[in-house]
Scaffold this motif. Structure first.
Motif, short mmCIF file in Angstrom:
data_model
loop_
_atom_site.label_atom_id
_atom_site.label_comp_id
_atom_site.label_asym_id
_atom_site.label_seq_id
_atom_site.Cartn_x
_atom_site.Cartn_y
_atom_site.Cartn_z
N MET A 1 0.83 -1.21 0.00
CA MET A 1 0.00 0.00 0.00
C MET A 1 0.86 1.26 0.00
N ILE A 2 1.96 1.26 0.74
CA ILE A 2 2.87 2.40 0.76
C ILE A 2 3.49 2.61 -0.62
N LEU A 3 3.90 1.53 -1.27
CA LEU A 3 4.47 1.64 -2.61
C LEU A 3 3.46 2.17 -3.62
N ILE A 4 2.24 1.69 -3.55
CA ILE A 4 1.19 2.17 -4.46
C ILE A 4 0.96 3.66 -4.24
N GLY A 5 0.94 4.10 -2.99
CA GLY A 5 0.76 5.51 -2.68
C GLY A 5 1.91 6.36 -3.19
N ALA A 6 3.14 5.87 -3.04
CA ALA A 6 4.31 6.61 -3.52
C ALA A 6 4.30 6.74 -5.03
N VAL A 7 3.96 5.67 -5.73
CA VAL A 7 3.89 5.73 -7.19
C VAL A 7 2.79 6.70 -7.63
N ALA A 8 1.65 6.65 -6.98
CA ALA A 8 0.56 7.56 -7.33
C ALA A 8 0.95 9.01 -7.06
N LEU A 9 1.66 9.26 -5.98
CA LEU A 9 2.09 10.61 -5.64
C LEU A 9 3.06 11.16 -6.68
N LEU A 10 3.97 10.33 -7.14
CA LEU A 10 4.95 10.78 -8.12
C LEU A 10 4.33 10.99 -9.50
N ARG A 11 3.27 10.28 -9.80
CA ARG A 11 2.65 10.40 -11.13
C ARG A 11 1.59 11.49 -11.19
N LEU A 12 1.14 12.00 -10.05
CA LEU A 12 0.11 13.03 -10.01
C LEU A 12 0.70 14.37 -10.46
N PRO A 13 0.12 15.00 -11.49
CA PRO A 13 0.65 16.28 -11.95
C PRO A 13 0.48 17.37 -10.89
N VAL A 14 1.40 18.30 -10.87
CA VAL A 14 1.37 19.38 -9.88
C VAL A 14 0.09 20.20 -10.02
N SER A 15 -0.43 20.33 -11.21
CA SER A 15 -1.66 21.10 -11.41
C SER A 15 -2.85 20.46 -10.72
N GLN A 16 -2.75 19.19 -10.37
CA GLN A 16 -3.84 18.49 -9.70
C GLN A 16 -3.78 18.61 -8.19
N TYR A 17 -2.69 19.14 -7.64
CA TYR A 17 -2.58 19.31 -6.19
C TYR A 17 -3.60 20.34 -5.74
N PRO A 18 -4.20 20.14 -4.58
CA PRO A 18 -5.15 21.14 -4.10
C PRO A 18 -4.41 22.38 -3.57
N THR A 19 -5.06 23.53 -3.67
CA THR A 19 -4.46 24.75 -3.11
C THR A 19 -4.64 24.71 -1.61
N SER A 20 -3.60 25.05 -0.90
CA SER A 20 -3.66 25.01 0.56
C SER A 20 -3.33 26.36 1.17
#
Length: 137
Positions: free
Chosen positions: A20-39
């Motif tokens: 599960m940690i590996l899947i999360g890390a791969v998903a995090l690296l593949r997510l484009p920066v434009s998709q990050y929520p504004t905080s």
């Protein structure tokens, strides 16, 4: 039922946790920066000067009319103001996450313009500065 299965097989539990940690890390690296929520919370700063006035006078004649007008502007979370003994006044209006900073500035500017007629002449002559304020958190 499921808890007993994993309690009796701790190695399997650890392997699944690592997967599960590996899947999360791969998903995090593949997510484009434009998709990050504004905080970042959006802030608008209102500043003015009333030369020769005490902090109490600034509070009564400048801060009160401006804050009465700005209070309740669309998307506002809270306001924070300071009046100093040198006649300076500062108001920081904090908006909700996701608020358009340009629109927030326009909304506050409109409210400040409505309060301008109630302010002392020397404050009106020097003007009131309304600008977006960048935040780091």
């Amino acid at each position: 039922m499921f808890s007993r299965f994993f309690i009796e097989r701790p190695v399997l539990s650890n392997v699944l946790a690592l997967v599960m940690i590996l899947i999360g890390a791969v998903a995090l690296l593949r997510l484009p920066v434009s998709q990050y929520p504004t905080s970042r919370r959006r802030r608008v700063s209102v500043t003015s000067r009333y030369p020769g006035a005490s902090a109490k006078t600034v509070m009564e004649t400048v801060a009160l009319p401006i804050e009465q007008q700005v209070n309740g502007v669309q998307g506002m979370l809270y306001m924070q103001s300071t009046s100093a003994s040198d006649g300076s006044y500062s108001l920081i209006v904090t908006f909700a996450i996701g608020t358009d900073p340009n629109m927030a500035q326009v909304l506050v500017q409109n409210r400040v313009s409505a309060a301008l007629a109630q302010l002392p002449q020397s404050v009106q002559v020097q003007g009131i500065n309304v600008q977006k304020k960048s935040t780091r958190s």
